[in-house]
Design a protein around this motif. Structure first.
Motif, PDB file in Angstrom:
ATOM      1  N   ASP A  27       0.812  -1.223   0.000  1.00 39.93           N
ATOM      2  CA  ASP A  27       0.000   0.000   0.000  1.00 39.93           C
ATOM      3  C   ASP A  27       0.841   1.265   0.000  1.00 39.93           C
ATOM      4  O   ASP A  27       0.337   2.354   0.247  1.00 39.93           O
ATOM      5  N   LYS A  28       2.125   1.104  -0.230  1.00 40.61           N
ATOM      6  CA  LYS A  28       3.002   2.290  -0.127  1.00 40.61           C
ATOM      7  C   LYS A  28       2.626   3.377  -1.131  1.00 40.61           C
ATOM      8  O   LYS A  28       2.801   4.555  -0.871  1.00 40.61           O
ATOM      9  N   LEU A  29       2.154   2.931  -2.297  1.00 36.85           N
ATOM     10  CA  LEU A  29       1.789   3.917  -3.315  1.00 36.85           C
ATOM     11  C   LEU A  29       0.345   3.673  -3.735  1.00 36.85           C
ATOM     12  O   LEU A  29       0.024   2.605  -4.248  1.00 36.85           O
ATOM     13  N   GLN A  30      -0.516   4.620  -3.436  1.00 31.57           N
ATOM     14  CA  GLN A  30      -1.930   4.457  -3.811  1.00 31.57           C
ATOM     15  C   GLN A  30      -2.260   5.386  -4.982  1.00 31.57           C
ATOM     16  O   GLN A  30      -1.905   6.561  -4.963  1.00 31.57           O
TER      17      GLN A  30
ATOM     18  N   ALA B 286       9.268   9.550   0.393  1.00 31.51           N
ATOM     19  CA  ALA B 286       8.455   8.529   1.054  1.00 31.51           C
ATOM     20  C   ALA B 286       8.861   7.104   0.684  1.00 31.51           C
ATOM     21  O   ALA B 286       8.764   6.199   1.514  1.00 31.51           O
ATOM     22  N   LEU B 287       9.284   6.899  -0.552  1.00 30.88           N
ATOM     23  CA  LEU B 287       9.601   5.528  -0.959  1.00 30.88           C
ATOM     24  C   LEU B 287      11.024   5.112  -0.562  1.00 30.88           C
ATOM     25  O   LEU B 287      11.466   3.999  -0.855  1.00 30.88           O
TER      26      LEU B 287
ATOM     27  N   THR C 191       4.531   6.740   2.635  1.00 32.90           N
ATOM     28  CA  THR C 191       3.480   6.441   1.647  1.00 32.90           C
ATOM     29  C   THR C 191       3.331   7.588   0.643  1.00 32.90           C
ATOM     30  O   THR C 191       3.699   8.739   0.928  1.00 32.90           O
TER      31      THR C 191
ATOM     32  N   VAL D  13       0.270   9.120  -2.077  1.00 30.17           N
ATOM     33  CA  VAL D  13      -1.080   9.030  -2.643  1.00 30.17           C
ATOM     34  C   VAL D  13      -1.108   9.905  -3.898  1.00 30.17           C
ATOM     35  O   VAL D  13      -0.782  11.103  -3.834  1.00 30.17           O
TER      36      VAL D  13
ATOM     37  N   GLU E 171       3.205  12.934  -0.477  1.00 30.69           N
ATOM     38  CA  GLU E 171       4.033  11.947   0.224  1.00 30.69           C
ATOM     39  C   GLU E 171       3.856  12.130   1.730  1.00 30.69           C
ATOM     40  O   GLU E 171       3.650  13.252   2.202  1.00 30.69           O
TER      41      GLU E 171
END
Lengths: 115, 360
Positions: free
Chosen positions: B234-237, B269-270, B276, B278, B294
């Motif tokens: 779910d790190k990148l929505q 964020a990554l 995360t 969005v 982020e």
């Protein structure tokens, strides 16, 4: 000297903007269509506009150069299509074919702008 | 002898047929020839001498039907020059009607040298009605094949021009990436790696756009394809609508996303197990908007100088939406937002877009 860049390829536009800033010119911003360019010019008149022939709203560069001329704003055409489009009647002060060397653009600007 | 084929049997629509040009000084002959030609469905125009052929390359005429008596020695020479001025693809079909006393063979020998750019048929008088109509039909089929060659040549020229334009633009883009990378990261190894990464991004975005429809690029597909390697758990929505982007907007948004995600992997964020991102691309009435937010578990500090990445992100979104973007280094993570009129970013539905290539 404020110079506006009308170019729909954002990588090319940004590199021109940085080149201008590094060479002592001021950027009047990047626009990607004929309409946006004219609106910007009316709001914040630049000393010169660099115009690509093929823009985000189509092949509108040739007409844009005429519009700018009618407003008394000089322009330089910067395009990869200069050899296939007839620019003989264009009021552009100069034509630069892509790809171009940094020095070529700067030299053209220095020649074209009023002292 | 069976009837000659009618014009309707030719592979095109009747209204697009080019007219035959009937050239004879005698009105009665013109009437008879016209009747024979109309009977098999071809349009025609009549004039009295080859000197009256309209100026130009004669491209618009399907065939010429010339009565021998309309050619004087002087007009024959002028007509021969006209034939020489045809475009490369053109070899005008000419049906020459020999006088009753001169004979077809003698006439053909007499004009052969002057009609080098013509597809010549010589008929003797008195004419056979069916033989004449067959000659007309055959000349017109030949002319239509010449038109096909013409259209192919024009299309090829158009494609070559387009290719040349694209190659020059591509070289200029690569040159620009080099210029920008040197300006922002110097000339060391990091700079070289950055340059190669950006070339990869350009290649990826270009490849994706090529695979998709040239009329419009599906926004959700573009985003998913570009961000797929980073969609781990779910790190990148991703929240995108299935709308069609204009190709130029898709190109800039694609490169912008690439810059954002690369930046997030390196510094944002990554780069952290619990960070995360969005991503939103949505429409709201007449407005389209993009948002990249982020969230990082550390305090983000604003970089002292604006590097290539931030400038590029701001400039590309501004070019897509036509108004300045918001690039904010918020304490809990980077926020990037852009919005603008829907119709400058998103194509109308495909069936309302007309063809972009036209033939004469």
């Amino acid at each position: 000297m404020k110079i506006m860049i009308c170019e729909d390829n954002i990588v090319i536009a940004m590199s021109i903007e940085m080149l201008l800033e590094d060479s002592g010119f001021e950027s009047a911003g990047i626009v990607t269509t004929r309409t946006a360019c004219l609106q910007e010019c009316d709001a914040n008149r630049p000393d010169m506009v660099l115009v690509d022939l093929d823009l985000a709203d189509g092949p509108t560069g040739v007409a844009l150069v005429r519009d700018l001329h009618a407003r008394g704003i000089p322009s330089i055409i910067v395009s990869g299509q200069t050899s296939v489009i007839d620019l003989s009647g264009s009021p552009a002060v100069a034509v630069l074919e892509k790809p171009f060397h940094d020095a070529a653009l700067i030299a053209l600007l220095e020649q074209s702008l009023p002292a | 002898m069976s009837d000659p084929p009618h014009a309707d049997t030719l592979p095109h629509t009747g209204k697009d047929l080019p007219p035959l040009l009937v050239i004879t000084p005698r009105g009665m002959d013109a009437n008879i020839l016209s009747k024979a030609i109309r009977e098999i469905g071809f349009p025609l125009e009549t004039i009295r001498s080859t000197d009256e052929i309209p100026e130009g390359t004669m491209e618009e005429f399907g065939s010429l039907i010339i009565a021998q008596e309309s050619l004087s020695e002087e007009s024959l020479e002028k007509f021969s020059t006209r034939l020489g001025r045809q475009d490369d693809w053109s070899e005008m079909p000419v049906i020459l009607l020999a006088g009753e006393r001169s004979g077809a063979i003698a006439l053909r020998e007499a004009v052969r040298a002057q009609f080098t750019r013509a597809r010549l048929v010589v008929l003797s008088r008195p004419l056979s009605w069916v033989e004449f109509q067959t000659a007309v039909q055959s000349s017109m089929s030949n002319r239509l094949r010449q038109y096909q060659v013409r259209d192919h040549l024009r299309m090829e020229r158009l494609l070559r021009r387009e290719l040349n334009h694209r190659v020059k633009n591509l070289i200029t883009t690569v040159q620009s990436i080099a210029r920008l990378t040197r300006r922002t990261t110097g000339t060391g190894k990091d700079s070289y790696d950055d340059f190669l990464e950006r070339l990869d991004a350009l290649n990826n975005v270009h490849g994706m756009l090529m695979q998709m429809d040239t009329v419009g690029v599906r926004c959700d597909e573009l985003f998913q394809e570009l961000l797929r390697p980073y969609m781990d758990g779910d790190k990148l929505q991703l929240h995108t609508e299935p709308v069609n982007l204009f190709p130029a907007a898709a190109h800039s948004l694609g490169l912008c996303l690439y810059e954002l995600v690369t930046n997030a992997v390196k510094y944002g964020a990554l780069s952290h197990p619990v960070g995360t991102v969005v991503v939103d691309f949505r429409t709201d009435g007449d407005t389209a908007w993009f948002r990249w937010k982020e969230t990082v578990p550390f305090t983000l500090t604003q970089p002292e100088t604006m590097g290539y990445g931030s400038r590029f992100i701001g400039a590309s979104l501004a070019s897509v939406f036509g108004s300045p973007a918001n690039v904010a280094y918020e304490q809990d993570g980077l926020l990037v937002e852009g919005s603008g009129p829907r119709d400058t970013v998103i194509c109308p539905p495909e069936d309302s877009v007309g063809p972009t290539v036209h033939f004469r």
